[in-house]
Scaffold this active site. Structure first.
Site, PDB file in Angstrom:
ATOM      1  N   LYS A  76      48.151  27.235  40.660  1.00  0.00           N
ATOM      2  CA  LYS A  76      49.007  28.418  40.589  1.00  0.00           C
ATOM      3  C   LYS A  76      50.475  28.082  40.869  1.00  0.00           C
ATOM      4  O   LYS A  76      51.374  28.672  40.258  1.00  0.00           O
ATOM      5  CB  LYS A  76      48.521  29.487  41.563  1.00  0.00           C
ATOM      6  CG  LYS A  76      48.817  29.226  43.025  1.00  0.00           C
ATOM      7  CD  LYS A  76      48.441  30.398  43.885  1.00  0.00           C
ATOM      8  CE  LYS A  76      48.749  30.127  45.356  1.00  0.00           C
ATOM      9  NZ  LYS A  76      50.197  29.960  45.628  1.00  0.00           N
ATOM     10  N   THR A  77      50.737  27.146  41.773  1.00  0.00           N
ATOM     11  CA  THR A  77      52.120  26.794  42.092  1.00  0.00           C
ATOM     12  C   THR A  77      52.803  26.190  40.874  1.00  0.00           C
ATOM     13  O   THR A  77      53.975  26.466  40.591  1.00  0.00           O
ATOM     14  CB  THR A  77      52.169  25.809  43.273  1.00  0.00           C
ATOM     15  OG1 THR A  77      51.507  26.391  44.398  1.00  0.00           O
ATOM     16  CG2 THR A  77      53.602  25.482  43.649  1.00  0.00           C
ATOM     17  N   ASP A  79      54.474  35.485  44.573  1.00  0.00           N
ATOM     18  CA  ASP A  79      53.382  34.573  44.920  1.00  0.00           C
ATOM     19  C   ASP A  79      52.476  35.226  45.969  1.00  0.00           C
ATOM     20  O   ASP A  79      52.925  36.077  46.745  1.00  0.00           O
ATOM     21  CB  ASP A  79      53.970  33.271  45.468  1.00  0.00           C
ATOM     22  CG  ASP A  79      52.942  32.163  45.600  1.00  0.00           C
ATOM     23  OD1 ASP A  79      51.826  32.302  45.041  1.00  0.00           O
ATOM     24  OD2 ASP A  79      53.238  31.146  46.259  1.00  0.00           O
ATOM     25  N   GLU A  80      51.206  34.833  45.991  1.00  0.00           N
ATOM     26  CA  GLU A  80      50.229  35.304  46.984  1.00  0.00           C
ATOM     27  C   GLU A  80      50.197  36.832  47.057  1.00  0.00           C
ATOM     28  O   GLU A  80      50.226  37.431  48.134  1.00  0.00           O
ATOM     29  CB  GLU A  80      50.546  34.715  48.375  1.00  0.00           C
ATOM     30  CG  GLU A  80      50.617  33.195  48.432  1.00  0.00           C
ATOM     31  CD  GLU A  80      49.247  32.525  48.347  1.00  0.00           C
ATOM     32  OE1 GLU A  80      48.241  33.223  48.101  1.00  0.00           O
ATOM     33  OE2 GLU A  80      49.192  31.298  48.527  1.00  0.00           O
ATOM     34  N   GLN A 134      40.727  35.312  47.925  1.00  0.00           N
ATOM     35  CA  GLN A 134      41.345  34.655  49.079  1.00  0.00           C
ATOM     36  C   GLN A 134      42.191  35.624  49.907  1.00  0.00           C
ATOM     37  O   GLN A 134      43.080  35.199  50.643  1.00  0.00           O
ATOM     38  CB  GLN A 134      42.198  33.471  48.614  1.00  0.00           C
ATOM     39  CG  GLN A 134      41.396  32.354  47.974  1.00  0.00           C
ATOM     40  CD  GLN A 134      42.229  31.113  47.716  1.00  0.00           C
ATOM     41  OE1 GLN A 134      42.583  30.373  48.638  1.00  0.00           O
ATOM     42  NE2 GLN A 134      42.552  30.875  46.460  1.00  0.00           N
ATOM     43  N   ARG A 138      38.415  24.475  50.647  1.00  0.00           N
ATOM     44  CA  ARG A 138      39.395  23.521  51.180  1.00  0.00           C
ATOM     45  C   ARG A 138      38.910  22.085  50.949  1.00  0.00           C
ATOM     46  O   ARG A 138      39.693  21.141  51.050  1.00  0.00           O
ATOM     47  CB  ARG A 138      39.601  23.707  52.696  1.00  0.00           C
ATOM     48  CG  ARG A 138      40.157  25.034  53.172  1.00  0.00           C
ATOM     49  CD  ARG A 138      41.346  25.494  52.422  1.00  0.00           C
ATOM     50  NE  ARG A 138      40.953  26.358  51.300  1.00  0.00           N
ATOM     51  CZ  ARG A 138      41.731  26.675  50.283  1.00  0.00           C
ATOM     52  NH1 ARG A 138      42.944  26.201  50.206  1.00  0.00           N
ATOM     53  NH2 ARG A 138      41.303  27.469  49.320  1.00  0.00           N
TER      54      ARG A 138
END
Length: 746
Positions: free
Chosen positions: A37-38, A225-226, A256, A602
């Site tokens: 995504k970044t 973002d987020e 998330q 993770r």
């Protein structure tokens, strides 16, 4: 210089490229864990700039941390082949809101030089207000009121919007009144807290449409973002700004969303298509981080959630090691077993830095820390005290704030007698009373009182000298750079010498911290710029990383990744948290499940889950039942292990092996798998404090009403039996749930 598309689009998969090139209209990029995504965000920003669609000053890019903003700016520079000095509207919600507020501060009765209070100052101010209203501070604490006010602001509620029900959450109905008094005091101090930054923006945008129209014309594109972590206030702020061009692109993952406890609303992302009609949804499902079995386990687990938009992660690495589930006797055994696994990993030439131990609650860390220390195993605790929260740094900042703003009463109170100048609490109280009566700042009030006989003796001389020092330092500020000014203030005030004279073992460390503070200040052109940076920093970088195991909570792990991840404490009541279930019901359960999903994703190579039969909670031992999340893991991606090396209770080892090996039987035609599916489909979502009974059960040899003995809890009577799980009323320990292998008939 315009860059060819291939320079920043090369290497993107089709979905990522679609998210980058769809620039017009509302867009939701639903980005799963590890799906890049970044990269999509930075490539989209580079595409807008390189394609000449907008100038850098016409793009609003919102992140949740300063670190993310810095990384985005650096990546965009790399992508378009030139340094991006612009992007003035790239930053966190709070930093951008602060910038807007300084431009329009007078519209909410502030000056542009307003101070941003941190939590410590906020609580001190609320303590004064509670005391002045004659409220029992021990029963109704300032910290609790600070939490309530922060929650109200996160929901976009000003004092006039607080209902009677909400107001009764503090001091029997005085919550709303105290909130209003607090806001009034902030304006008198020319200050605001973090919640005010966005709340004042919303007030300005709604009361002054011409101001909002200005920003509609200014921002041609908005990137967020987020988005799943936004609260109501952030959502309202974004909606107001997005009413201009409608070119709003948000990136997030509903799976998330794990910060509901601090105000995040997962509904913001779930209803995006409804809020922004015609929105395009792009799903990023190709994972570049984890192995196939880890992704399969995580995807199967999260599919049990009802409130989600739905996506399935996949990877070209279909194999990888199975996720392991291991049962142990208690927390010390869990720590011993994980420590052994860590040492084995290191002996094979891998790094400690590749390992993370992720716990649901910080109290679980103690057993690991004790074990790691005993073995000399290097580790770091992520999320501990931060540099800028230390006493000596807070004191130094108070001096600097006072030099900038003579109305900063909280800073004045903090350092007026630090180092000790003979100014006692009685004198400070006199100053506070006079300040309120005269409607002046403490510094101005002090300047008046030292000319009279209200304050006498040593205190009077000390206060006079202190105010003269402040005036001199303000004059020095016109000629000195920020570092030289800060050093002069700390030296001439006697603050640095105070720690030199202190023989405490920590004093040398405090002096070293003050030296590091000077280094931090040297990176800014003005003292005002440095102090605002400190106020807005949400992520403070640590020093050089050594080869250490990372120990942290699951919440702190979001955004990180490790080759090997240990997930201890997967028991009912611990994970999912019983508190979360009791307070939030199904919504709480789903957020806990999202937290489990975050923990699993993770891991890049190995994910290892543990549960204990017994755990000490707040000083008392409790028997534990494996988490319902273990039952929800797809058996084809999981293998069961049993820790027979750390306890002698063979019956327990047999119970663990029999129950969980059959639960994870990878042959779907087996009786064990069929029993698992039948139990799973018929199980209730929440059954009081009990677990979801998905696992295959065997008939117990014990009957209701029988008297038994347990080696930890003593004598008791069986109240109910659920397979091998017994509910027992113990004579001394009260009602407990235990496995029948632990008890004997008497």
């Amino acid at each position: 210089m315009r860059t060819e598309q291939n320079d920043y689009l090369s290497g993107l998969n089709p979905e990522q490229k679609d998210a980058v090139l769809t620039t017009e209209g509302p867009v939701l990029v639903l980005a799963g864990a590890g799906t890049g995504k970044t990269r999509v965000l930075t490539c989209r920003l580079a595409h807008i700039l390189a394609g000449g669609l907008a100038y850098s000053s016409q793009i609003l890019s919102v992140t949740f941390t300063n670190k993310a903003a810095r990384e985005m700016r650096e990546r965009v520079s790399d992508l378009i082949g030139q340094t991006v000095e612009g992007l003035p509207w790239l930053g966190t919600f709070h930093s951008i809101a602060a910038k807007i507020l300084r431009i329009h501060a007078e519209l909410v009765d502030l000056k542009s030089s307003f101070t941003i209070l941190d939590t410590d100052d906020q609580i001190r101010l609320l303590k004064q207000i509670i005391k002045s209203e004659d409220i029992d501070e021990k029963r109704w604490t300032p910290r609790y009121l600070a939490t309530l006010i922060d929650n109200w602001k996160n929901k976009g509620l000003t004092p006039d919007k607080i209902t009677a029900k909400e107001s009764f959450r503090f001091a029997e109905g005085k919550g709303g009144k105290l909130y209003a008094i607090y806001q009034g005091r902030l304006k008198t101090l020319n200050a605001c807290d973090f919640g005010d930054l966005l709340l004042h923006n919303i007030t300005i945008f709604t009361k002054y449409p011409d101001v909002l129209a200005k920003y509609h014309q200014k921002f041609r594109y908005i990137l967020v973002d987020e988005y799943q972590d936004t609260n109501v206030c952030q959502y309202l702020w974004l909606r107001l700004l997005a009413q201009g061009t409608g070119n709003l692109c948000v990136v997030g993952d509903d799976d998330q969303s794990i910060y509901g406890w601090r105000g995040a609303e997962v509904d913001n992302i779930l209803r995006f298509e409804k809020d922004f009609p015609g929105a395009k949804v792009v799903k990023l499902e190709r994972n570049y981080r984890s192995s196939g079995n880890i992704l399969g386990a995580a995807s199967g687990l999260i599919s049990a959630n009802q409130d989600r938009l739905g996506k399935t992660l996949w990877t070209e690495d279909d194999g990888g090691e199975l996720v392991t589930v291991t049962g142990v006797w208690d927390a010390p055994a869990e720590a011993r077993l994980i420590s052994n696994e860590i040492e084995n990993w290191k002996s094979r030439g891998r790094d400690y830095n590749h390992i993370a131990v992720l716990v649901r609650a910080s109290r679980q860390m103690r057993a690991f820390e004790e074990r790691f220390i005993a073995l000399g195993l290097p580790y770091r605790v992520i999320g501990g005290p931060r540099f800028f929260e230390r006493q000596e740094i807070r004191d130094a900042h108070a001096y600097l704030r006072l030099v900038i703003s003579e109305t900063d009463d909280l800073a004045f109170e903090r350092v007026v007698n630090v180092p000790k100048r003979g100014i006692g609490q009685t004198t400070i109280q006199k100053l506070q009373m006079a300040s309120r009566a005269m409607s002046k700042s403490l510094e101005r009030t002090t300047q008046e009182l030292v000319k009279t006989d209200e304050i006498r003796g040593k205190a009077r001389q000390a206060l006079k000298a202190f105010t003269l020092d402040l005036q001199r330092w303000r004059n020095d500020a016109k000629a000195l750079n920020p570092v030289d000014l800060a050093e002069r203030i700390l030296d001439e005030s006697g603050y640095t010498q105070m720690w030199r004279d202190n023989k405490d073992a920590k004093s040398q460390g405090r002096l070293e911290n003050l030296k590091e503070l000077m280094q931090a200040i040297s990176e800014f052109d003005t003292l005002e710029g440095y102090l605002e940076h400190v106020s807005l920093v949400l992520d403070i970088e640590s020093g050089p990383q050594e080869d250490e195991v990372s120990l942290m909570t699951l919440h702190a792990a979001k955004g990180l990744e490790f080759p090997l991840v240990f997930l201890p404490g997967w028991e009912e009541g611990v994970f999912p948290s019983q508190k979360s279930l009791d307070e939030n019901g199904l919504a709480g359960l789903e957020e806990e499940r999202r937290l489990a999903y975050v923990g699993l994703t993770r891991a890049r190579e190995k994910a290892k889950i543990y549960f204990a039969a017994n755990r000490q909670v707040y000083g008392s031992w409790q028997s534990s039942i494996p988490s319902r999340f273990i039952d929800e893991l797809p058996p084809q991606h999981v293998t069961a292990e049993s820790d027979t090396g750390y306890y002698d209770h063979r019956a327990f080892a047999e119970e663990v092996s029999e129950s969980f090996v059959s639960s994870f039987d990878r042959n779907r035609s087996s009786p064990g798998w069929q029993r698992y599916q039948r139990n799973k489909q018929s199980a209730p979502v929440i059954d009081g404090s009990a677990r979801r009974r998905n696992a295959p059960q065997k008939q117990s040899d014990f009957a209701v009403g029988e008297r038994i003995f347990h080696q930890k809890f003593g004598y008791g009577t069986i109240q109910s039996a659920d397979g091998s799980k017994l509910t027992v009323a113990f004579e001394k320990a009260g009602e407990k749930k235990v496995i029948d292998s632990f008890v004997e008939k008497v």
